[in-house]
Design an enzyme around this catalytic site. Structure first.
Site, PDB file in Angstrom:
ATOM      1  CB  CYS A  65      -0.980  -0.048   1.161  1.00 10.54           C
ATOM      2  SG  CYS A  65      -2.427   0.993   0.907  1.00 10.54           S
ATOM      3  CD  GLU A 119      -3.142  -6.679   5.666  1.00 14.55           C
ATOM      4  OE1 GLU A 119      -3.876  -5.695   5.803  1.00 14.55           O
ATOM      5  OE2 GLU A 119      -2.322  -6.775   4.729  1.00 14.55           O
ATOM      6  CG  HIS A 133      -4.160  -3.913   2.960  1.00 11.80           C
ATOM      7  ND1 HIS A 133      -3.479  -3.584   4.113  1.00 11.80           N
ATOM      8  CD2 HIS A 133      -4.422  -2.739   2.334  1.00 11.80           C
ATOM      9  CE1 HIS A 133      -3.342  -2.266   4.182  1.00 11.80           C
ATOM     10  NE2 HIS A 133      -3.910  -1.737   3.114  1.00 11.80           N
TER      11      HIS A 133
END
Length: 380
Positions: A269, A356, A354
């Site tokens: 990001c 995760e 992202h």
């Protein structure tokens, strides 16, 4: 309690507060996720923004301490269509309203979130004010126009950790990285791959994913200098997500420049945007950003499509980076914007989304293992 949301262009949205009296200001954005409001609220990338949820019913599963992504609520305000004050969830430890009140964050409902989202999509993310005390639209419009623009604002200093820390027992354990005799610092060079994470607004689940992949992670403040990082002799560098415009974060860009070619680097990001600038590129503000858990991204090396979780309002302009500097690895299928870049020669890569994904799809979780493989190859 009656409230008013007023945008800087004069658009007015009557609403009501479900957290009591107050006033909030910031850039209004929207998120298309159906779940994960607690993770969204505590994501440091939302600092300075008032988040609108497009899913109509919010609060139905309450809040849980294990689901936070930072040590506090980061969003400036929370905007929903309908708030549910009676959660049904065996993990719940309280209501969303009480959680917001404790964090001194304004929550509003009974607002036409579909109309607000359509307006943002058409006109772009913009500054706004929410108030329960002053319901004069003209006054609130002027207040909104006086809010500093997201473009040109460095918010990283507002969210980065003040002290370095390791992740221990699901919480930060602070250390002094200048005391190399500290047992934890020695442990940093143990059996696991040692990774220094530059904290521009890191989410807790990113640290968990790195550890699960086999890394010992030391999180350091955003202004940590190159010499300090090199003295710790890490096996890899991670560049985290974070809020605001990457262009003013010049100190981080200078640090990244000094680390290029030192050890493998992986960015997410804002970390990708800062890496892009460090490699000679420029960034641009996206009209209304990418925020939600359903963004389609194509992996150009595998030709597979990944459904990704995203939260960003800026992006790297690949046209400003020379082809000898880096290659495009991922592309957004909605608008062909850059979603990933790499430079094999100096062992760096980054993605705009992202992996995760807490909460969200896990299609991109492989990237943490990919980072570990790059580190292992560099060691070999």
């Amino acid at each position: 309690m009656k409230a008013l949301l007023v945008l800087e262009d004069g658009r007015i949205f009557p609403c009501r507060s479900f957290t009591g009296p107050g006033e909030a200001k910031g850039e209004v954005v929207f998120n298309t996720s159906m779940t994960g409001y607690q993770e969204i609220l505590t994501d440091p990338s939302y600092y300075g923004q008032m988040v609108t949820m497009t899913y109509p019913l919010i609060g139905n599963y309450g809040v849980c301490p294990e689901d936070i992504e930072s040590d506090k609520i980061q969003a400036a305000a929370f905007i929903v269509k309908e708030y549910q004050d009676f959660p049904s969830n065996f993990r719940s430890k309280g209501t969303l309203a009480d959680y917001l009140i404790k964090g001194h964050v304004l929550g509003i409902e009974d607002l036409d979130t579909r109309a607000l989202t359509r307006h943002i999509r058409k006109s772009g993310a913009m500054r706004a004010v929410i108030s329960t005390s002053n319901l004069d639209p003209d006054v609130l419009v002027q207040k909104a126009r006086q809010i500093p623009s997201m473009q040109g604002s460095d918010f990283v200093g507002k969210v980065t950790t003040k002290k370095p820390y390791f992740w221990r027992y699901n919480q930060p354990h602070y250390v002094d990285i200048n005391k190399l005799e500290d047992p934890l610092i020695w442990h940093f060079k143990g059996k696991k791959h040692s990774v220094i994470a530059l904290d521009f607004g890191i989410k807790y689940n990113i640290i968990r994913c790195l550890e699960k992949a086999g890394c010992e992670v030391l999180v350091v403040p955003a202004k940590t200098d190159v010499k300090t990082i090199k003295n710790l002799k890490p096996d890899g560098i991670f560049l985290s997500n974070g809020p605001g415009d990457p262009e003013p974060v010049t100190y981080a860009v200078d640090t990244i420049k000094g680390l290029l070619g030192f050890v493998p680097i992986f960015g997410i990001c804002l970390g990708m945007q800062l890496l892009g600038i460090a490699m000679g590129g420029k960034t641009m503000k996206i009209k209304f950003g990418h925020r939600g858990g359903n963004q389609p991204v194509k992996n150009l090396s595998t030709n597979k499509v990944e459904i990704t979780s995203q939260n960003h309002g800026f992006a790297v302009d690949l046209n400003t980076i020379g082809k000898n500097q880096c290659a495009m690895t991922h592309i957004n299928l909605n608008e062909d914007s850059l979603e990933g870049l790499e430079n094999d020669a100096i062992q760096v890569f980054a993605v705009q989304y992202h992996p995760e994904a807490s909460p969200g799809p896990h299609d991109a979780a492989y990237l943490f293992n990919q980072f570990v493989k790059v580190i292992e190859n560099a060691k070999a």
